[in-house]
Design an enzyme around this catalytic site. Structure first.
Site, short mmCIF file in Angstrom:
data_model
loop_
_atom_site.label_atom_id
_atom_site.label_comp_id
_atom_site.label_asym_id
_atom_site.label_seq_id
_atom_site.Cartn_x
_atom_site.Cartn_y
_atom_site.Cartn_z
N HIS A 57 -2.80 -11.40 -7.85
CA HIS A 57 -1.62 -10.94 -7.09
C HIS A 57 -0.69 -12.13 -6.91
CE1 HIS A 57 1.10 -9.09 -4.36
NE2 HIS A 57 0.32 -8.10 -4.00
N GLU A 81 -0.40 1.77 -7.51
CA GLU A 81 0.65 1.23 -6.65
C GLU A 81 1.80 0.69 -7.50
OE1 GLU A 81 -1.11 -0.06 -2.49
OE2 GLU A 81 -1.47 -1.62 -3.99
N GLU A 96 6.43 1.67 -2.34
CA GLU A 96 5.91 0.86 -1.23
C GLU A 96 7.03 0.07 -0.56
OE1 GLU A 96 2.48 -1.49 -2.30
OE2 GLU A 96 2.76 -2.80 -0.56
N CYS A 141 0.03 -4.89 4.59
CA CYS A 141 1.04 -5.74 3.95
C CYS A 141 2.45 -5.32 4.37
CB CYS A 141 0.89 -5.69 2.44
SG CYS A 141 0.97 -4.03 1.74
ZN ZN Z 1 3.14 -3.41 1.37
#
Ligand code: ZN
Length: 608
Positions: free
Chosen positions: A198, A313, A329, A397
């Site tokens: 990530h 995602e 998101e 997050c």
């Molecule tokens: Zn997020």
């Protein structure tokens, strides 16, 4: 070890000179932009008065996040939550630091110091810091590239740099430096390969370079970028994704298409931008140009949201943009702001700010409730009435992202280059900057985004010769511009009206952007929006909610639907509501789900 202010400033000066050729525009930092605005000030107050307290309570009391640091310091006790939970604490701290810049507050600062003491105590003697690995010992450190060790380190560095800049206190920055040096002792040209699963560390290392002047951090960021696409990635066996999920399919300079996880992609592109700005690497910027076209022309929703699918995602196939199941998101919309801001600084093209503004007012702002206490992770463009903001998430997050994003929105308003001051966003503020070697103050007064009337006033001792480049938003089809009451029609270059003159104290610019209600259609290749239209006014995308439209399923729109607008000061914090001639009532998309639950949609069926 302890950094001092003077070398930092020298380092920054050196950086600006190096950067001149490839990235001519420097942003005016939010610390020099004081926002006093009918639209944004209430949001910023809610952040200061409500959001920060929600985040602190969640981190300290409702979840085990801060306790993980306490346990890691003692070397005993269990780790609770997810392996990347440390990052939420760092992001919240970054937001607290930015808030301190805007509103000094000794109680909040003491809370920051208390947390930082806990981080420092949790750092291991060799510089490593990650409470999950320190407490669980279920697998050795640095064995699974998708376990976010560098991601957490990156967020810690962003927080450490932020807190140092605001307070001058270097305790957390020193922790960051030790962790960065620890990583560089293991990985690098002389050490092991590593592909962070990530991204985030890359852009953070550039911030560490900027604040310390230590070029080794920039070099390490470039090295990490260049690790991608060579088969070095190894992501454990817990959940196996194809390499494109991690942006690890091809080397960064060969990238042509967006793929995989949306937020990771955004952070990667930000890191590539930041490294290219200092190294002059046109291979990176050429890749970013290709990727921008692919994201914006083929994979972006009208809200500026990206990442269609919840399964990864992230991205699926071009022009596939489902509304009900749109993932979008909140972090990905913030990522679009962060990346497009950087692209604009390379190119001086307003098209990047158009995307930034779209993501800001719609995809990102929807991520937080009007009160400031609840958050969306997923931002669909249609709801059956069962999708609501929550006060926190197991994977948090997005709340922590909003926490650090809102107090720094002043970053996106202005830029400065050798020959020009760039006015990118419109909101009430007073900003100071250096233009042509002189201190320049710009004051904006505006009812934006509800009206398109903007007044800019120049403050300067004596006079200054510089261009003022005013962004004419891509959504705006006609405008008028006056300087000291005199109508002018300047050249428009890459979306900016260029006013080039000797400015005197008190000079006044009036920009009037026509802001009618627009009926917009999607690209015809987007099957999900076939036979549908959306409504937009200025930068704000609208939706219909069932609570205003009891006959929700029967609402239709036509190309020639007429609209009336009215400012409703007591509705949803004060909005311009739109009423169609068939009675349908529209509200801004960002404001949905702040009243009773019900259906919502952005794209409305055309009348047959
Ligand atoms: Zn997020």
């Amino acid at each position: 070890m302890k950094p001092h202010f003077l070398p930092v400033l020298l380092a920054l000066a050196a950086c600006s000179a190096e950067r001149e050729s490839l990235k001519p525009i420097d942003p005016v930092p939010f610390s020099d932009v004081t926002i006093r605005d009918g639209f944004w000030s209430p949001r910023l107050d809610a952040h200061k008065d409500v959001t920060l307290a929600v985040c602190i309570d969640q981190i300290e009391n409702q979840t085990g996040r801060i306790r993980n640091f306490e346990n890691a310091a003692k070397g005993e006790g269990r780790h609770s939550g997810i392996f990347f939970d440390d990052s939420d604490v760092y992001k919240a701290l970054e937001g607290m630091a930015y808030s301190l810049q805007n509103h000094p507050d000794p109680v909040l600062e003491a809370k920051c110091d208390e947390w930082i003491d806990k981080f420092a105590a949790a750092q291991q003697p060799d510089g490593y810091i990650n409470t999950f690995y320190t407490l669980t010992k279920d697998q050795p450190r640095w064995t699974n590239m998708d376990r976010h060790e560098m991601y957490c380190a990156g967020h810690m560095i962003e927080a450490g740099v932020a807190y140092y800049k605001v307070t001058g206190k270097s305790k957390l920055l020193d922790v960051c430096i030790r962790m960065a040096d620890h990583m560089m002792g293991i990985f690098g040209p002389e050490g092991r390969h590593w592909v962070p699963g990530h991204e985030e560390i890359e852009l953070a290392l550039v911030k560490l370079y900027e604040v310390t002047g230590e070029k080794k951090y920039l070099d390490f960021a470039l090295w990490l970028l260049d690790q991608r696409g060579h088969g070095y990635g190894s992501y454990g066996d817990e959940r196996t994704w194809p390499t494109h999920y991690y942006q690890d399919e091809v080397p960064v300079r060969e990238m042509k298409e967006i793929s995989g996880h949306a937020v990771r992609s955004m952070y990667l592109y930000c890191g590539m931008s930041d490294v290219a700005a200092y190294t002059g690497d046109t291979g990176l910027t050429a890749a970013l140009d290709r990727l921008w076209d692919d994201v914006v022309l083929r994979n972006m929703y009208v809200t500026g949201g990206i990442g269609q699918s919840s399964s990864n995602e992230g991205f699926t196939t071009d022009y596939s943009l489902p509304n009900l199941t749109a993932y979008c998101e909140t972090c990905a919309s913030v990522g679009m702001v962060l990346w497009n801001w950087r692209m604009n600084q390379f190119k001086g093209d307003a098209k990047y700010v158009d995307v930034l503004e779209r993501a800001l007012y719609n995809g990102a702002l929807a991520g937080i409730s009007l009160v400031g206490d609840r958050f969306f992770y997923v931002n669909p463009l249609e709801s059956l009435g069962d999708h609501h903001r929550l006060s926190w998430y197991g994977c948090a997050c997005c709340p922590s992202q909003i926490c650090r994003f809102l107090p720094s929105i002043g970053n996106y308003v202005y830029g400065v280059s050798r020959e020009a001051v760039w006015v990118n966003l419109y909101m009430g503020n007073t900003a100071t900057m250096q233009a042509a070697g002189k201190k320049l103050t710009l004051t904006q007064e505006t009812g934006y985004p509800w009206t398109g009337d903007i007044v800019l006033t120049v403050g300067v001792k004596g006079s200054v010769k510089t261009q003022l480049r005013l962004r004419i938003p891509g959504w705006c089809k006609s405008y008028t511009l006056f300087v000291n009451g005199e109508h002018v029609e300047p050249e428009v270059d890459k979306g900016y009206a260029v006013l080039d003159r000797k400015w005197k104290d008190g000079d006044r610019i009036d920009l009037e952007l026509a802001m009618p209600v627009e009926v917009v259609a999607a690209d015809p290749r987007v099957k999900e929006d076939e036979g549908k239209r959306a409504v937009q006014r200025g930068p704000v995308v609208y939706c219909i909610e069932e609570t205003d439209n009891p006959d929700f399923d029967a609402v239709r729109i036509a190309e020639d639907t007429a609209f009336e607008t009215s400012f409703e000061k007591d509705l949803l914090g004060g909005i311009v509501r739109i009423q169609a001639d068939n009675g349908a009532k529209y509200i801004p998309y960002y404001a949905w789900d702040n009243r009773e639950a019900g259906k919502m949609k952005v794209w409305v069926d055309l009348r047959p």
